[in-house]
Design an enzyme around this catalytic site. Structure first.
Site, PDB file in Angstrom:
ATOM      1  N   GLU A   1       8.195 -10.555 -24.651  1.00 54.14           N
ATOM      2  CA  GLU A   1       6.898 -10.109 -25.169  1.00 54.14           C
ATOM      3  C   GLU A   1       6.651  -8.679 -24.719  1.00 54.14           C
ATOM      4  OE1 GLU A   1       3.968 -12.849 -23.664  1.00 54.14           O
ATOM      5  OE2 GLU A   1       5.175 -14.568 -24.267  1.00 54.14           O
TER       6      GLU A   1
ATOM      7  N   LYS B   1       4.463  -5.910 -22.865  1.00 52.89           N
ATOM      8  CA  LYS B   1       3.547  -5.966 -21.728  1.00 52.89           C
ATOM      9  C   LYS B   1       2.396  -5.012 -22.035  1.00 52.89           C
ATOM     10  CE  LYS B   1       3.481  -5.839 -16.690  1.00 52.89           C
ATOM     11  NZ  LYS B   1       2.166  -5.295 -16.543  1.00 52.89           N
TER      12      LYS B   1
ATOM     13  N   ASP C   1      -0.901  -2.911 -21.905  1.00 58.38           N
ATOM     14  CA  ASP C   1      -1.501  -2.213 -20.771  1.00 58.38           C
ATOM     15  C   ASP C   1      -3.025  -2.284 -20.879  1.00 58.38           C
ATOM     16  OD1 ASP C   1      -1.542  -0.851 -18.465  1.00 58.38           O
ATOM     17  OD2 ASP C   1      -1.076   1.105 -19.309  1.00 58.38           O
TER      18      ASP C   1
ATOM     19  N   TYR D   1      -1.427 -14.587 -24.622  1.00 60.66           N
ATOM     20  CA  TYR D   1      -0.016 -14.816 -24.317  1.00 60.66           C
ATOM     21  C   TYR D   1       0.287 -16.024 -23.427  1.00 60.66           C
ATOM     22  CZ  TYR D   1      -1.507 -11.657 -20.530  1.00 60.66           C
ATOM     23  OH  TYR D   1      -2.187 -11.049 -19.517  1.00 60.66           O
TER      24      TYR D   1
ATOM     25  N   LYS E   1       9.326  -2.678 -16.383  1.00 58.18           N
ATOM     26  CA  LYS E   1       8.375  -1.613 -16.710  1.00 58.18           C
ATOM     27  C   LYS E   1       9.107  -0.339 -17.115  1.00 58.18           C
ATOM     28  CE  LYS E   1       4.763  -1.621 -13.774  1.00 58.18           C
ATOM     29  NZ  LYS E   1       3.354  -1.632 -13.513  1.00 58.18           N
TER      30      LYS E   1
ATOM     31  N   CYS F   1     -16.504  33.064 -11.624  1.00 58.86           N
ATOM     32  CA  CYS F   1     -16.302  32.562 -12.982  1.00 58.86           C
ATOM     33  C   CYS F   1     -15.408  33.530 -13.763  1.00 58.86           C
ATOM     34  CB  CYS F   1     -17.655  32.413 -13.665  1.00 58.86           C
ATOM     35  SG  CYS F   1     -17.510  31.987 -15.392  1.00 58.86           S
TER      36      CYS F   1
ATOM     37  N   CYS G   1     -17.768  35.213 -16.595  1.00 57.06           N
ATOM     38  CA  CYS G   1     -18.939  36.068 -16.377  1.00 57.06           C
ATOM     39  C   CYS G   1     -19.002  36.641 -14.970  1.00 57.06           C
ATOM     40  CB  CYS G   1     -20.221  35.311 -16.702  1.00 57.06           C
ATOM     41  SG  CYS G   1     -20.643  34.085 -15.456  1.00 57.06           S
TER      42      CYS G   1
ATOM     43  N   CYS H   1     -19.884  27.098 -12.763  1.00 56.90           N
ATOM     44  CA  CYS H   1     -20.472  28.426 -12.848  1.00 56.90           C
ATOM     45  C   CYS H   1     -21.971  28.200 -13.033  1.00 56.90           C
ATOM     46  CB  CYS H   1     -19.904  29.176 -14.052  1.00 56.90           C
ATOM     47  SG  CYS H   1     -20.902  30.618 -14.463  1.00 56.90           S
TER      48      CYS H   1
ATOM     49  N   CYS I   1     -23.649  32.986 -19.153  1.00 55.21           N
ATOM     50  CA  CYS I   1     -22.189  32.901 -19.225  1.00 55.21           C
ATOM     51  C   CYS I   1     -21.804  32.526 -20.671  1.00 55.21           C
ATOM     52  CB  CYS I   1     -21.733  31.840 -18.220  1.00 55.21           C
ATOM     53  SG  CYS I   1     -19.974  31.584 -18.194  1.00 55.21           S
TER      54      CYS I   1
HETATM   55  S1  IVH Z   1       2.151 -13.340 -18.540  1.00 56.90           S
HETATM   56  C1  IVH Z   1       2.042 -16.215 -15.114  1.00 56.90           C
HETATM   57  N1  IVH Z   1       2.483 -11.782 -20.616  1.00 56.90           N
HETATM   58  O1  IVH Z   1       0.731  -8.085 -16.795  1.00 56.90           O
HETATM   59  C2  IVH Z   1       1.978 -15.369 -16.318  1.00 56.90           C
HETATM   60  N2  IVH Z   1       1.299 -10.913 -18.753  1.00 56.90           N
HETATM   61  O2  IVH Z   1       1.841  -7.763 -14.066  1.00 56.90           O
HETATM   62  C3  IVH Z   1       1.325 -14.072 -16.075  1.00 56.90           C
HETATM   63  N3  IVH Z   1       0.465  -8.626 -19.089  1.00 56.90           N
HETATM   64  O3  IVH Z   1      -1.540 -10.124 -15.085  1.00 56.90           O
HETATM   65  C4  IVH Z   1       1.042 -13.240 -17.210  1.00 56.90           C
HETATM   66  N4  IVH Z   1       1.242  -8.350 -21.112  1.00 56.90           N
HETATM   67  O4  IVH Z   1      -2.382  -8.742 -17.102  1.00 56.90           O
HETATM   68  C5  IVH Z   1       1.959 -11.895 -19.375  1.00 56.90           C
HETATM   69  N5  IVH Z   1       2.844 -10.516 -22.543  1.00 56.90           N
HETATM   70  C6  IVH Z   1       2.322 -10.632 -21.322  1.00 56.90           C
HETATM   71  C7  IVH Z   1       1.609  -9.589 -20.710  1.00 56.90           C
HETATM   72  C8  IVH Z   1       1.105  -9.759 -19.418  1.00 56.90           C
HETATM   73  C9  IVH Z   1       0.550  -7.801 -20.129  1.00 56.90           C
HETATM   74  C10 IVH Z   1      -0.209  -8.294 -17.814  1.00 56.90           C
HETATM   75  C11 IVH Z   1      -1.146  -9.364 -17.305  1.00 56.90           C
HETATM   76  C12 IVH Z   1      -0.561  -9.780 -15.991  1.00 56.90           C
HETATM   77  C13 IVH Z   1       0.196  -8.565 -15.592  1.00 56.90           C
HETATM   78  C14 IVH Z   1       1.300  -8.906 -14.623  1.00 56.90           C
END
Ligand code: IVH
Length: 669
Positions: free
Chosen positions: A113, A115, A117, A225, A312, A406, A409, A424, A430
């Site tokens: 999946e 991740k 942000d 998720y 990451k 500044c 001015c 300033c 200014c």
């Molecule tokens: S699974 C036990 N799936 O990443 C399962 N987390 O560093 C835990 N996050 O706390 C979460 N995308 O806030 C999961 N596809 C994804 C995610 C995801 C972002 C975040 C989530 C979690 C953090 C962990």
């Protein structure tokens, strides 16, 4: 490393990482990149392994990181909200895969999946209805932010299909799309509010707001998720995701079932480049063992599951040359240093400039002329200088020194206590401040003057036609001068003058916002206009009276007082008043619901279940009055959470009854 050094380093890391956790989770204003944070956390974990006797029970390696904030109700999670182990290395992923193989054999699959942000959220549904939305908090309990989460359109409030259990919890990530972030953050900067560093912080800051109406104005989105149910309904995570999609939940369409670690790596490589084409930020990918029985077999560590890990992406970084540092003066006088760089390609765009924020940042980097610098573009939209390659520094290169005066001015710059930004102070003399203030005044969210744009304001200023906002209302006297300007025909002059004339009808709150008082953004202007009703009461308000208004704290109150203490500002306001602008709120005709509170006066202080505006309306609709300060004339103080101690003391001294929100409602029954 000696034992003493190890202990000292571990203590320092615990302290530093705890502060970063606080900045990230509670303040939503991190001051370190994810990568650097993870490196330090890893260093601490390794030291703890080698010197377990020095491990702090409160170490950031042992807990999830967040904290619970005070303003929301705290809710205990039925299933702990764990974090995920993470890595930046492919080798670590292969080792992770080997560990799993050893534990459960070769017959398993991964779900890969993105991740996202954002910030994680746990949603509880009962009988198909959204019952509660809770933040992760410290992992075992979080904040109840249900009303705010209900503003997210894609989160179903009531499920349409069937097949879902009576009660279940579903988890996902709340985030903001980059386009919405850019738009809203630009507005914040225009309003002189502190901009958010990235969409994640903006989303986190929004979810923690007290006023859901404000939340509703900031579009958030969500992907789910993970499903938690009492009885196991599905055999695999993949099946559960397919089912929740059917129930009406938004699930990311890029999830992929992978047969082995090579397919996982291919997924990672694909999204490493492709992520920049998404409309939202991701900071990596997550892989989860698909089969629930196998997940169960693998189990958990104290902090995270053994059946999942995140990979990451490192923020993209390049090295380039610092050509020059220039200083921009904004409309409020804030002087921002900008690094002008030798153009370089980074994350798909050519970077020529990077923000340096303030004098502290220049000092932190110890910048010298012509330095070779590392520039990073992570979640942040504006690239940032991470560090300097000192090996390449030319001998004798001069240190970059933030100016005392500044650049526009020549006035001496000032820096307020506790603030990082230099200002300033010459706001009336200014040039960029003068032009910026007039541009702000005519802007869409202030007076919205048709037929007049930012460039024209600059031209008029250069020709000496305008120097103050009030000069706009005298432009009709200079039609002949205007006609002599290039590209300025009769028609456009007429349009502009009509636009200026029409602006005289703009309500008081817009005029107040247009004045550009520091820290008085759109919302604050509305609250001030509503509370003080006209400019005279606002101008004459004492500090104590100012802070009784909803959402007005010390910083805003002092800034408003500063503004009106300046004779030049008062003179401007008089000129605008003479020109016919609105300096009084139009009162809607009040039709009373009852006269139950007739003759009674109230002050509302603190935070409540209802908003303070709602309580004010309720009191006024039943014949009561809201006063702006505590005095002998006052009948009741309606006190919510976090009422200021000074007010409480004053009310007690004067023997004024302090009642709760519920007491007030009981008075109306
Ligand atoms: S699974 C036990 N799936 O990443 C399962 N987390 O560093 C835990 N996050 O706390 C979460 N995308 O806030 C999961 N596809 C994804 C995610 C995801 C972002 C975040 C989530 C979690 C953090 C962990």
């Amino acid at each position: 490393m000696s034992l003493f050094d190890a202990k000292e380093r571990m203590d320092a890391l615990v302290k530093e990482l705890s502060q970063h956790n606080y900045n990230y989770y509670v303040l939503a204003q991190p001051t370190i990149s994810d990568y650097d944070f993870d490196q330090k956390l890893r260093e601490l974990a390794e030291l703890e392994k080698r010197y377990p006797e020095y491990q702090d029970t409160d170490s950031p390696t042992q807990k999830v990181g967040g904290e619970i904030t005070k303003e929301f109700q705290t809710v205990k999670h039925k299933w702990a909200m764990l974090s995920l182990g993470n890595t930046y290395s492919e080798q670590d992923l292969k080792d992770f895969d080997d560990r799993i193989r050893k534990a459960i054999g070769d017959d398993f699959e991964y779900v890969c999946e993105l991740k996202f942000d954002g910030l994680s959220m746990s949603l509880t549904y009962q009988d198909g209805q959204l019952l509660r939305a809770v933040t992760r908090g410290d992992g075992s309990q979080g904040d109840d932010v249900t009303t705010n989460i209900k503003t997210i359109n894609r989160i179903p409030k009531r499920l349409k299909s069937s097949g879902y259990p009576e009660m279940f919890e579903i988890r996902g990530e709340v985030f903001m799309h980059r386009a919405a972030f850019d738009r809203l953050n630009k507005e914040r900067m225009e309003n002189n509010e502190v901009p958010y560093a990235n969409p994640r912080n903006f989303a986190a800051g929004t979810v923690k707001m007290q006023d859901s109406r404000e939340v509703a104005k900031r579009p958030l989105d969500c992907f789910l998720y993970f499903l938690y149910t009492d009885k196991q309904l599905f055999k695999t995570h993949w099946e559960s995701l397919e089912a929740v999609k059917e129930w009406g939940f938004p699930v990311c369409e890029h999830n992929k079932l992978c047969k082995n670690i090579d397919e996982v790596l291919a997924f990672i490589h694909h999204w490493e480049k492709e992520r920049f084409n998404l409309s939202y930020d991701i900071d990596g990918i997550v892989l989860k063992v698909n089969n629930y029985a196998q997940q169960h077999e693998l189990g958990f560590t104290a902090k995270s599951p053994r059946w999942a890990i995140s990979y990451k992406y490192k923020a993209q970084e390049v090295e380039t040359i610092l050509n020059q540092v220039t200083y921009q003066v904004g409309r409020t006088g804030a002087v921002t240093p900008v690094a002008n760089l030798k153009p370089v390609l980074l994350a798909g765009t050519t970077v020529k400039r990077a923000t340096l924020h303030n004098a502290n940042e220049i000092q932190r980097l110890d910048l010298h002329e012509g330095d070779s610098v590392f520039v990073e573009k992570g979640g942040e939209i504006i690239p940032k200088i991470i560090s300097v390659n000192t090996l390449k520094r030319e001998e004798g290169a001069a240190r970059i020194i933030y100016p005392d005066v500044c650049p526009e001015c020549g006035s001496n710059l000032i820096r307020k206590e506790g603030e990082a930004v230099h200002y300033c102070p010459n706001d009336e003399g200014c040039p960029p401040q003068i032009v910026g203030k007039i541009q702000h005044f005519i802007g869409r969210k202030a007076m919205n003057i048709d037929g007049l744009g930012d460039e024209t304001v600059e031209t008029f200023y250069r020709h000496g036609y305008i120097e103050h906002i009030s000069d706009l209302y005298k432009l009709y006297e200079r039609v002949d001068d205007l006609k002599s300007l290039e590209r300025f025909g009769e028609k456009s002059i007429t349009n502009m003058l009509e636009g200026i004339e029409k602006s005289k009808q703009m309500p008081f709150e817009k005029v107040l916002f247009g004045l550009g008082i520091r820290y008085v953004g759109e919302t604050v202007a509305r609250k001030l206009a509503h509370h003080f009703k006209n400019i005279d009461s606002l101008m004459n308000a004492s500090y104590d009276e100012l802070i009784t208004a909803e959402e007005i704290g010390e910083r805003i109150a002092l800034s408003v007082q500063d503004y009106f203490n300046d004779e030049r500002h008062k003179e401007q306001i008089e000129k605008l008043r003479l020109a016919g602008l609105q300096f009084e709120s139009e009162e809607a005709e009040v039709i009373l619901d009852s006269t139950k509170l007739d003759g009674k006066s109230f002050i509302i202080s603190g935070t409540f279940e209802r908003s303070r505006d709602e309580l004010t309306q309720l009191i006024e609709a039943n014949g009561g009055k809201i006063l702006s300060s505590i005095s002998g004339k006052l009948n009741y103080v309606v006190a919510g959470d976090n009422m200021g101690p000074a007010k409480l003391e004053k009310a007690n001294k004067l023997n004024i009854p302090i009642i709760s929100e519920d007491d007030l409602l009981a008075m109306l029954e």
